[in-house]
Design a protein around this motif. Sequence first.
Motif, PDB file in Angstrom:
ATOM      1  N   HIS A  47       0.877  -1.172   0.000  1.00 45.44           N
ATOM      2  CA  HIS A  47       0.000   0.000   0.000  1.00 45.44           C
ATOM      3  C   HIS A  47       0.912   1.218   0.000  1.00 45.44           C
ATOM      4  CE1 HIS A  47      -3.352  -2.655   0.944  1.00 45.44           C
ATOM      5  NE2 HIS A  47      -2.497  -3.276   1.730  1.00 45.44           N
ATOM      6  N   LYS A  52      -2.336   3.942  -3.557  1.00 42.76           N
ATOM      7  CA  LYS A  52      -2.021   3.065  -4.676  1.00 42.76           C
ATOM      8  C   LYS A  52      -1.524   1.730  -4.136  1.00 42.76           C
ATOM      9  CE  LYS A  52      -0.725   6.728  -7.838  1.00 42.76           C
ATOM     10  NZ  LYS A  52       0.351   7.309  -8.619  1.00 42.76           N
ATOM     11  N   GLN A  53      -1.905   0.665  -4.808  1.00 46.95           N
ATOM     12  CA  GLN A  53      -1.434  -0.663  -4.451  1.00 46.95           C
ATOM     13  C   GLN A  53      -0.577  -1.215  -5.574  1.00 46.95           C
ATOM     14  OE1 GLN A  53      -4.662  -3.277  -3.559  1.00 46.95           O
ATOM     15  NE2 GLN A  53      -5.266  -2.185  -1.732  1.00 46.95           N
ATOM     16  N   ARG A  54       0.447  -1.965  -5.174  1.00 53.19           N
ATOM     17  CA  ARG A  54       1.255  -2.666  -6.158  1.00 53.19           C
ATOM     18  C   ARG A  54       1.683  -3.998  -5.548  1.00 53.19           C
ATOM     19  NH1 ARG A  54       4.902   0.740  -3.693  1.00 53.19           N
ATOM     20  NH2 ARG A  54       7.035  -0.023  -3.485  1.00 53.19           N
TER      21      ARG A  54
END
Length: 97
Positions: A47, A52-54
Amino acid sequence: HVPARSFERQRNYLIVNVFWDTMIRRRELLRLKMDDLNLTDGILKIHGKGRKQRYVPMGTNTIRLLHKYINFHRKRVISVYLFCYRSGEPNKAQIYG
């Protein structure tokens, strides 16, 4: 190889390993939760900034160390955070960092 002497020693060794292996930000690392781990696929859900998540892959040694940490050291600790104190309380950097 670090001897399994204490919860803190294993946790700190693992923090360095995850940090080095994934190169995620300090804040992202300290805020990792148990639900962010996918040890089967060797992936961390990160997070990041701006909600934004990756997804970040982990090496086999880090996955092995995480299995050991969770199955042996974290068994007795109740916390949503992956890296917490033995009491289960989050690190202050996890809250304010």
